[in-house]
Write a protein that holds these residues in place. Structure first.
Motif, short mmCIF file in Angstrom:
data_model
loop_
_atom_site.label_atom_id
_atom_site.label_comp_id
_atom_site.label_asym_id
_atom_site.label_seq_id
_atom_site.Cartn_x
_atom_site.Cartn_y
_atom_site.Cartn_z
N SER A 14 64.72 58.46 71.10
CA SER A 14 66.18 58.47 71.20
C SER A 14 66.68 59.91 71.21
O SER A 14 66.03 60.82 70.68
N ASP A 15 67.83 60.08 71.83
CA ASP A 15 68.51 61.38 71.81
C ASP A 15 69.99 61.11 71.60
O ASP A 15 70.38 60.01 71.19
N GLU A 16 70.83 62.08 71.89
CA GLU A 16 72.25 61.92 71.60
C GLU A 16 72.94 60.93 72.52
O GLU A 16 74.07 60.50 72.26
N SER A 17 72.28 60.51 73.58
CA SER A 17 72.86 59.50 74.47
C SER A 17 72.40 58.09 74.12
O SER A 17 72.91 57.12 74.68
N ASN A 47 63.06 56.00 63.29
CA ASN A 47 64.39 56.64 63.26
C ASN A 47 65.52 55.71 62.83
O ASN A 47 66.68 55.93 63.15
N TYR A 50 69.06 56.83 61.60
CA TYR A 50 69.91 57.63 62.48
C TYR A 50 70.60 56.80 63.56
O TYR A 50 71.35 57.35 64.37
N GLN A 55 72.70 49.96 68.18
CA GLN A 55 71.44 50.49 68.67
C GLN A 55 70.26 49.81 68.00
O GLN A 55 69.25 49.50 68.64
N PRO A 273 66.74 62.18 67.27
CA PRO A 273 68.18 62.37 67.11
C PRO A 273 68.49 63.63 66.30
O PRO A 273 67.85 63.89 65.28
N LEU A 274 69.46 64.40 66.77
CA LEU A 274 69.87 65.59 66.02
C LEU A 274 70.45 65.18 64.67
O LEU A 274 71.06 64.11 64.56
N ARG A 277 64.54 68.10 64.86
CA ARG A 277 63.96 68.86 65.96
C ARG A 277 62.46 68.62 65.99
O ARG A 277 61.86 68.25 64.99
#
Length: 300
Positions: A14-17, A47, A50, A55, A273-274, A277
């Motif tokens: 996953s990322d910020e989108s 995760n 987060y 989601q 997810p931020l 890192r």
């Protein structure tokens, strides 16, 4: 069976989108194809903390479908009991075989507050619950007495414990001490991959495995050795993986699996997810060398 053998915990890319749903489905399907005993969706490596409720509901639906009949256990931990109950409802609607609950907290929780969480949640469940004892992330420390109280609740079927001691006699003593406090129907499983062989050889029923989430056949070989009574073989297989365990202890399993999945082309980057890192560049180079040395590729 659900609470025996290898329970593999995959990364949720996953990322910020949002979640990379196609990559996640592929990761889960690989585990089912390899023959793992169960799949742990939305564990710490997944995760879960987060992700939004929406989601997480989507991830559980994807996992159940991609697992193709392999039992799926879904993490439902959240800060508030009302949120946990909502997540449990979503997971059950998606068709999970069990739920995994860690007592997440910002304010320190008393033992009575932790017990109250499980008491309220189990009242509403129609599937088994696994207690997630993970002080490294939750900072909640279970006493054996508290485990005994919670294990007597309806629907509590398993406990996921932290790493056992390295010494085999101390590991067995630890497992036996906890078993003496809980009903015989409640399974015990070990986490902390470097302690898996020791935990299984000491009498744990299950290995809840970060490694198994990306390298299922390697993790299955260790698990099956222990299950067959080949304690030395399980220890030898674990010792061979010590270079990987060193990365886990230094950087945490999540960051290591994130980098490994990207290296193997099983997830794109960024996949965390931020503010999380990935590994530093030098550590990534060293990890790739270790994966090559251990022959941990897409078929491992």
């Amino acid at each position: 069976m659900l609470f025996t053998g290898l329970s593999a915990f995959p990364l949720t890319p996953s990322d910020e989108s949002g979640i990379d749903e196609k990559a996640y489905a592929r990761l889960v399907a690989r585990l089912a194809e390899a023959g793992v005993d169960s799949i742990g969706a939305l564990g710490s490596t997944g995760n879960y903390a987060y992700l939004s409720r929406e989601q997480r509901a989507a991830a559980v639906r994807i996992a159940v479908e991609a697992a193709d009949g392999v039992p799926v256990m879904a993490g439902i931990g959240a800060l508030r009991t009302s949120q946990v109950l909502a997540l449990a409802e979503d997971a059950q609607r998606a068709g999970v075989s069990a739920v995994l609950l860690a007592p997440m907290t910002y304010q320190s929780l008393t033992d009575d507050e932790v017990f109250g969480l499980y008491e309220q949640v189990t009242r509403e469940l129609s599937v088994p619950l696994c207690v997630y004892d993970n002080p490294a992330t939750t900072h909640v420390r279970f006493t054996d007495e508290l485990h005994g109280r919670i294990a007597a609740l309806p629907q509590v079927a398993a406990i996921k414990i932290p790493p056992v001691p390295d010494d085999p006699a101390a590991a067995r003593q630890r497992v036996e001490a906890l078993r003496a406090r809980i009903p015989g129907s409640v399974a015990l499983g070990v986490s902390g991959d470097w302690a898996a062989a020791g935990g299984l050889n000491a009498g744990c029923d299950t290995w809840y495995s970060v490694t198994g989430g990306l390298f299922p056949r390697t993790a299955l070989a260790l698990t099956r050795a222990a299950q067959s009574g080949d304690a030395e073989g399980a220890v030898a297989r674990s010792a061979r993986l010590e270079p990987l365990w060193g990365f886990f202890r230094r950087y945490g399993g999540l960051r290591v699996m994130s980098a490994a999945a990207a290296h193997l082309g099983l997830a794109t980057e960024p996949n965390l997810p931020l503010p999380l890192r990935g590994l530093p560049a030098d550590a990534r180079r060293d990890l790739v060398a270790v994966l090559d040395e251990l022959d941990l590729g897409t078929n491992a």
